[in-house]
Write a protein that holds these residues in place. Structure first.
Motif, PDB file in Angstrom:
ATOM      1  N   VAL A 157      -4.909  -1.542  -6.628  1.00 32.40           N
ATOM      2  CA  VAL A 157      -5.685  -0.462  -7.255  1.00 32.40           C
ATOM      3  C   VAL A 157      -7.023  -0.183  -6.577  1.00 32.40           C
ATOM      4  CG1 VAL A 157      -6.763   0.278  -9.418  1.00 32.40           C
ATOM      5  CG2 VAL A 157      -4.605  -0.991  -9.484  1.00 32.40           C
ATOM      6  N   LEU A 158      -7.765  -1.206  -6.179  1.00 32.05           N
ATOM      7  CA  LEU A 158      -9.164  -1.046  -5.794  1.00 32.05           C
ATOM      8  C   LEU A 158      -9.358  -1.203  -4.290  1.00 32.05           C
ATOM      9  CD1 LEU A 158     -10.662  -3.225  -8.679  1.00 32.05           C
ATOM     10  CD2 LEU A 158     -10.338  -0.738  -8.651  1.00 32.05           C
ATOM     11  N   ILE A 159      -9.683  -0.104  -3.634  1.00 32.10           N
ATOM     12  CA  ILE A 159      -9.829  -0.127  -2.183  1.00 32.10           C
ATOM     13  C   ILE A 159     -11.047  -0.934  -1.754  1.00 32.10           C
ATOM     14  CG2 ILE A 159     -11.239   1.965  -2.011  1.00 32.10           C
ATOM     15  CD1 ILE A 159      -8.368   0.924   0.361  1.00 32.10           C
ATOM     16  N   ASP A 160     -12.112  -0.985  -2.603  1.00 32.43           N
ATOM     17  CA  ASP A 160     -13.312  -1.713  -2.202  1.00 32.43           C
ATOM     18  C   ASP A 160     -13.129  -3.226  -2.286  1.00 32.43           C
ATOM     19  OD1 ASP A 160     -13.221  -1.875  -4.932  1.00 32.43           O
ATOM     20  OD2 ASP A 160     -15.280  -1.230  -5.285  1.00 32.43           O
ATOM     21  N   SER A 161     -11.996  -3.660  -2.820  1.00 35.91           N
ATOM     22  CA  SER A 161     -11.675  -5.088  -2.825  1.00 35.91           C
ATOM     23  C   SER A 161     -10.588  -5.429  -1.812  1.00 35.91           C
ATOM     24  CB  SER A 161     -11.210  -5.516  -4.220  1.00 35.91           C
ATOM     25  OG  SER A 161     -12.248  -5.360  -5.166  1.00 35.91           O
ATOM     26  N   THR A 162     -10.248  -4.457  -0.967  1.00 40.44           N
ATOM     27  CA  THR A 162      -9.213  -4.651   0.037  1.00 40.44           C
ATOM     28  C   THR A 162      -9.844  -5.086   1.349  1.00 40.44           C
ATOM     29  OG1 THR A 162      -7.866  -2.930  -1.004  1.00 40.44           O
ATOM     30  CG2 THR A 162      -7.312  -3.521   1.256  1.00 40.44           C
ATOM     31  N   SER A 163      -9.233  -6.034   2.024  1.00 39.26           N
ATOM     32  CA  SER A 163      -9.794  -6.539   3.280  1.00 39.26           C
ATOM     33  C   SER A 163      -9.743  -5.468   4.372  1.00 39.26           C
ATOM     34  CB  SER A 163      -9.020  -7.777   3.746  1.00 39.26           C
ATOM     35  OG  SER A 163      -7.720  -7.422   4.178  1.00 39.26           O
ATOM     36  N   LEU A 164     -10.694  -5.560   5.294  1.00 36.01           N
ATOM     37  CA  LEU A 164     -10.725  -4.629   6.416  1.00 36.01           C
ATOM     38  C   LEU A 164      -9.458  -4.754   7.257  1.00 36.01           C
ATOM     39  CD1 LEU A 164     -12.256  -2.559   8.146  1.00 36.01           C
ATOM     40  CD2 LEU A 164     -13.351  -4.482   9.340  1.00 36.01           C
ATOM     41  N   ALA A 165      -8.941  -5.982   7.386  1.00 40.11           N
ATOM     42  CA  ALA A 165      -7.724  -6.191   8.167  1.00 40.11           C
ATOM     43  C   ALA A 165      -6.559  -5.397   7.577  1.00 40.11           C
ATOM     44  CB  ALA A 165      -7.386  -7.676   8.216  1.00 40.11           C
ATOM     45  N   ASP A 166      -6.443  -5.380   6.251  1.00 42.33           N
ATOM     46  CA  ASP A 166      -5.373  -4.633   5.601  1.00 42.33           C
ATOM     47  C   ASP A 166      -5.550  -3.127   5.789  1.00 42.33           C
ATOM     48  OD1 ASP A 166      -3.743  -6.608   4.722  1.00 42.33           O
ATOM     49  OD2 ASP A 166      -3.930  -6.161   2.602  1.00 42.33           O
ATOM     50  N   ILE A 167      -6.781  -2.672   5.707  1.00 41.82           N
ATOM     51  CA  ILE A 167      -7.051  -1.238   5.882  1.00 41.82           C
ATOM     52  C   ILE A 167      -6.699  -0.804   7.300  1.00 41.82           C
ATOM     53  CG2 ILE A 167      -8.872   0.505   5.939  1.00 41.82           C
ATOM     54  CD1 ILE A 167     -10.243  -1.047   3.663  1.00 41.82           C
ATOM     55  N   VAL A 168      -7.077  -1.624   8.286  1.00 38.82           N
ATOM     56  CA  VAL A 168      -6.731  -1.323   9.677  1.00 38.82           C
ATOM     57  C   VAL A 168      -5.215  -1.343   9.858  1.00 38.82           C
ATOM     58  CG1 VAL A 168      -6.897  -2.157  12.052  1.00 38.82           C
ATOM     59  CG2 VAL A 168      -8.924  -2.152  10.584  1.00 38.82           C
ATOM     60  N   GLY A 169      -4.543  -2.322   9.223  1.00 33.90           N
ATOM     61  CA  GLY A 169      -3.094  -2.398   9.329  1.00 33.90           C
ATOM     62  C   GLY A 169      -2.410  -1.158   8.789  1.00 33.90           C
ATOM     63  N   LEU A 170      -2.821  -0.711   7.596  1.00 34.71           N
ATOM     64  CA  LEU A 170      -2.231   0.497   7.032  1.00 34.71           C
ATOM     65  C   LEU A 170      -2.539   1.718   7.898  1.00 34.71           C
ATOM     66  CD1 LEU A 170      -0.703   1.936   4.752  1.00 34.71           C
ATOM     67  CD2 LEU A 170      -2.881   2.201   3.572  1.00 34.71           C
ATOM     68  N   SER A 171      -3.743   1.783   8.432  1.00 31.63           N
ATOM     69  CA  SER A 171      -4.106   2.904   9.310  1.00 31.63           C
ATOM     70  C   SER A 171      -3.200   2.945  10.538  1.00 31.63           C
ATOM     71  CB  SER A 171      -5.568   2.785   9.740  1.00 31.63           C
ATOM     72  OG  SER A 171      -6.434   2.802   8.614  1.00 31.63           O
ATOM     73  N   ALA A 172      -2.914   1.777  11.095  1.00 30.43           N
ATOM     74  CA  ALA A 172      -2.047   1.719  12.276  1.00 30.43           C
ATOM     75  C   ALA A 172      -0.627   2.151  11.929  1.00 30.43           C
ATOM     76  CB  ALA A 172      -2.054   0.306  12.853  1.00 30.43           C
ATOM     77  N   VAL A 173      -0.110   1.679  10.802  1.00 34.71           N
ATOM     78  CA  VAL A 173       1.235   2.080  10.363  1.00 34.71           C
ATOM     79  C   VAL A 173       1.283   3.591  10.138  1.00 34.71           C
ATOM     80  CG1 VAL A 173       2.898   1.928   8.456  1.00 34.71           C
ATOM     81  CG2 VAL A 173       1.847  -0.154   9.355  1.00 34.71           C
ATOM     82  N   THR A 174       0.251   4.124   9.490  1.00 37.61           N
ATOM     83  CA  THR A 174       0.201   5.568   9.214  1.00 37.61           C
ATOM     84  C   THR A 174       0.166   6.366  10.507  1.00 37.61           C
ATOM     85  OG1 THR A 174      -1.023   5.110   7.169  1.00 37.61           O
ATOM     86  CG2 THR A 174      -1.055   7.366   7.979  1.00 37.61           C
ATOM     87  N   LEU A 175      -0.601   5.893  11.478  1.00 37.30           N
ATOM     88  CA  LEU A 175      -0.681   6.601  12.769  1.00 37.30           C
ATOM     89  C   LEU A 175       0.640   6.539  13.512  1.00 37.30           C
ATOM     90  CD1 LEU A 175      -2.359   8.142  14.799  1.00 37.30           C
ATOM     91  CD2 LEU A 175      -3.254   5.966  15.661  1.00 37.30           C
ATOM     92  N   ILE A 176       1.305   5.391  13.466  1.00 35.23           N
ATOM     93  CA  ILE A 176       2.622   5.275  14.109  1.00 35.23           C
ATOM     94  C   ILE A 176       3.591   6.275  13.495  1.00 35.23           C
ATOM     95  CG2 ILE A 176       4.658   3.763  14.280  1.00 35.23           C
ATOM     96  CD1 ILE A 176       2.695   1.417  14.634  1.00 35.23           C
ATOM     97  N   GLY A 177       3.607   6.349  12.162  1.00 36.62           N
ATOM     98  CA  GLY A 177       4.487   7.295  11.491  1.00 36.62           C
ATOM     99  C   GLY A 177       4.157   8.735  11.841  1.00 36.62           C
ATOM    100  N   ALA A 178       2.865   9.053  11.910  1.00 38.43           N
ATOM    101  CA  ALA A 178       2.456  10.423  12.228  1.00 38.43           C
ATOM    102  C   ALA A 178       2.871  10.811  13.649  1.00 38.43           C
ATOM    103  CB  ALA A 178       0.944  10.559  12.053  1.00 38.43           C
ATOM    104  N   LEU A 179       2.634   9.905  14.604  1.00 39.35           N
ATOM    105  CA  LEU A 179       3.030  10.198  15.984  1.00 39.35           C
ATOM    106  C   LEU A 179       4.530  10.396  16.098  1.00 39.35           C
ATOM    107  CD1 LEU A 179       0.762   7.695  17.978  1.00 39.35           C
ATOM    108  CD2 LEU A 179       0.636  10.193  18.018  1.00 39.35           C
ATOM    109  N   ALA A 180       5.305   9.539  15.398  1.00 37.52           N
ATOM    110  CA  ALA A 180       6.761   9.633  15.489  1.00 37.52           C
ATOM    111  C   ALA A 180       7.294  10.887  14.807  1.00 37.52           C
ATOM    112  CB  ALA A 180       7.397   8.390  14.880  1.00 37.52           C
ATOM    113  N   LEU A 181       6.716  11.257  13.660  1.00 37.39           N
ATOM    114  CA  LEU A 181       7.204  12.427  12.932  1.00 37.39           C
ATOM    115  C   LEU A 181       6.757  13.745  13.559  1.00 37.39           C
ATOM    116  CD1 LEU A 181       6.926  11.544   9.138  1.00 37.39           C
ATOM    117  CD2 LEU A 181       8.993  12.204  10.376  1.00 37.39           C
ATOM    118  N   PHE A 182       5.548  13.746  14.116  1.00 33.28           N
ATOM    119  CA  PHE A 182       5.005  14.983  14.674  1.00 33.28           C
ATOM    120  C   PHE A 182       5.130  15.015  16.200  1.00 33.28           C
ATOM    121  CE2 PHE A 182       3.109  14.609  10.522  1.00 33.28           C
ATOM    122  CZ  PHE A 182       3.025  15.910  10.056  1.00 33.28           C
TER     123      PHE A 182
END
Length: 594
Positions: free
Chosen positions: A270-295
């Motif tokens: 639920v709370l992004i401000d309690s999420t580790s930076l490592a997890d945020i970077v990980g999700l960002s990388a997954v999202t970018l991979i998906g965006a590059l592959a789809l677009f």
């Protein structure tokens, strides 16, 4: 000219997906892929969230010893249609672990059916392509376990209801993309029955698909509205079952500082401000991979692109919501957990892109495809960064036409290393971890069976979580002993408190003070002697602990390989080593479980 050829090829493939042979073939490949995926992830009965599910299956809240147990009574209001159907089923099913495994496998099977259906929208329609695609997905590391920055379940190693919704969600997206809005709405109704908040996550992706079709003049607003209304008709009874489960809870809607509780318990959903930076970077990388592959240039994937943007929109709303409202009803939608949809669509997109690149008429992209497939099997940042690097390089360097023979040779070597080294290593690692977990579950099962011989009103104090017990190092085996969710299910005896039970405060907030008070007391106990004294003061008949030393073990009334049970009643026998106890030979050592 190339774009025209690609479009005509996609039209031909889309027509092929409508044939009965395609459906049978897709199901057969999904069945095969599910078996490989289950081998990769493994299965363990009674882990983690099963702590909530197993008492429901056993119907413990109907037994007299649990009449005043706040945790067990709260589970009456676990308003998932899956558990409403399975309530008390232990009375009719002899082998609950087998039932859970069957449901686990069916859940994985639906996921692969959904993935393959969606992959057909990206050109993966031929048998060879579907097999390759499925194998790539089986060993995609960012589908293993939980989503980054949200902890939604993906390909996990135990059965829960939420993961059942993953495949149905993909099917809803597929049906919407094909213009079958009635079927898509029915799929959402089934998801609502399984997990209500998952259905909420799907609304923006499906709405954006509909807007895309309207902008392309594929359909009119009237046609969409009619088909949606027709789809809602069979959804009504499914929705009423779940809504009745919510409304039957006398504490539903009561004011509760949910955000404050989650910071003490588990803020990850639920709370992004309690999420580790490592997890945020990980999700960002997954999202970018998906965006590059789809677009990727030249890929006609507009419907899945719309769904992907919708999934990202849901997650962004989830980031903002806790800063705008403290409403438990809204926070309980667990919007950060919707990152599972991003992971699923990203995996779908990158696996389909790599599969398309492996075709013989894609020789120039053959080596990048082989590298992507290899790096997708790498866990953590190493794999994500490597996949991104290959995609960025391919975006800049890959041109149509045949590749030099040296590149094809390297590509085949990479594929061989992937299949012969990387994949077996991933399976072996999973098998080792699951073996340890299964041994721990077997120990807890044995303790639970022994506990059935204790008085019906007996209460047990279970071990503190190993990571909190003050030791400098904690083995994986000891960590696995934290997985005691099967004990209460097997024993039908009450447990005083443990950390995981705090989650039921979201069902019945009145349980929170009891949980918080007991947990604070128990976490302040630093020795077996202190735990025994505390148990005696609070009328707790038995203490379960990690066997620490031969001296401590000598006072145990029952033991397994690593667990010792102590009685606070001085009249109890001091040691029990009789060979009649299942799994415990006279030497006191636990035999390996089959």
């Amino acid at each position: 000219m190339a774009d025209v050829n690609v479009t005509s090829d996609m039209v031909r493939r889309a027509r092929a997906t409508s044939t009965p042979n395609f459906r049978v073939e897709t199901f057969s490949i999904a069945l095969f892929a599910s078996a490989i995926s289950v081998l990769r992830s493994g299965f363990v009965f009674g882990l983690t969230s099963n702590l909530y599910h197993l008492p429901i299956v056993a119907g413990l809240y109907n037994e007299p010893q649990y009449r005043d147990d706040g945790f067990i009574q709260s589970l009456r209001y676990f308003a998932s249609g899956v558990w409403l159907m399975l309530s008390g089923v232990e009375r009719y099913v002899d082998d609950v672990p087998l039932l859970f495994f069957v449901l686990f496998f069916l859940s994985r099977l639906v996921s692969f059916v959904g993935l393959l259906c969606c992959a057909s929208l990206l050109g993966v329609t031929e048998r060879r392509d579907k097999i390759v695609f499925s194998l790539v997905v089986c060993f995609t590391a960012f589908l293993d376990g939980y989503s980054y920055a949200g902890s939604g379940g993906l390909f996990i190693n135990y059965f829960t209801h939420s993961e059942m919704a993953n495949g149905v969600a993909l099917l809803a997206i597929y049906f919407a993309a094909r213009g079958r809005y009635t079927t898509a709405v029915i799929a959402v109704g089934i998801i609502f029955f399984i997990n209500a908040f998952f259905a909420v996550w799907l609304v923006p992706p499906l709405v954006l698909i509909g807007i895309r079709h309207l902008s392309q003049r594929k359909v009119t607003i009237g046609q969409i509205s009619l088909r949606v209304l027709i789809g809602l008709v069979p959804c009504v009874p499914l929705g009423l079952v779940v809504l009745n489960g919510f409304l039957a809870n006398p504490e539903f809607g009561h004011p509760f500082d949910l955000a404050g509780f989650l910071r003490q318990y588990f803020p990850g959903h639920v709370l992004i401000d309690s999420t580790s930076l490592a997890d945020i970077v990980g999700l960002s990388a997954v999202t970018l991979i998906g965006a590059l592959a789809l677009f990727w240039p030249g890929r006609p994937a507009s419907d899945l692109q719309a769904a992907y943007l919708g999934a990202i929109l849901v997650y962004l709303i989830g980031i903002a919501v806790p800063f705008v409202t403290a409403s438990p009803l809204i926070l309980n939608l667990h919007l950060l957990r919707s990152g599972t949809v991003i992971h699923l669509l990203a995996a779908l997109a990158i696996a389909a892109l790599a599969t398309n690149w492996l075709r013989r008429d894609k020789d120039a992209a053959f080596l990048p495809a082989c590298l992507v497939i290899l790096f997708l099997s790498f866990d953590g940042w190493t794999g994500l960064a490597s996949v991104l690097a290959v995609l960025i390089f391919a975006l800049r360097a890959t041109v149509p036409g045949p590749a030099p023979s040296r590149q094809r040779t390297i590509g085949y070597l990479v594929l061989a290393m992937t299949v012969l080294v990387a994949y077996p290593l991933a399976i072996r690692s999973s098998l080792n971890f699951n073996r340890i977990c299964n041994e721990a579950v077997a120990e807890w099962t044995d303790v639970g069976k022994w506990a059935r011989s204790t008085p019906l009103t007996a209460v047990f104090l279970t071990p503190r979580r190993p990571e909190l017990d003050g030791r400098a190092e904690v083995s994986i085996a000891d960590m696995a002993l934290d997985r005691g969710g099967v004990f209460e299910f097997v024993s039908h005896r009450r447990v005083w408190v443990d950390f995981k039970r705090g989650g039921s405060a979201m069902l019945t907030p009145s349980y929170y003070p009891t949980w918080r008070s007991r947990l604070t007391d128990v976490e302040g106990l630093n020795s077996l002697a202190e735990r025994m004294a505390y148990a005696s003061r609070n009328g707790i008949g038995y203490v379960i602990d990690i066997c620490q030393s031969p001296e401590a073990q000598s006072g145990a009334v029952y033991r397994t390989k690593r667990l010792c049970v102590y009685s606070t009643d001085a009249t109890e026998p001091t040691v029990r080593k009789d060979a009649s106890v299942r799994g415990l030979p006279p030497d006191g050592r636990l035999r390996s479980s089959s």
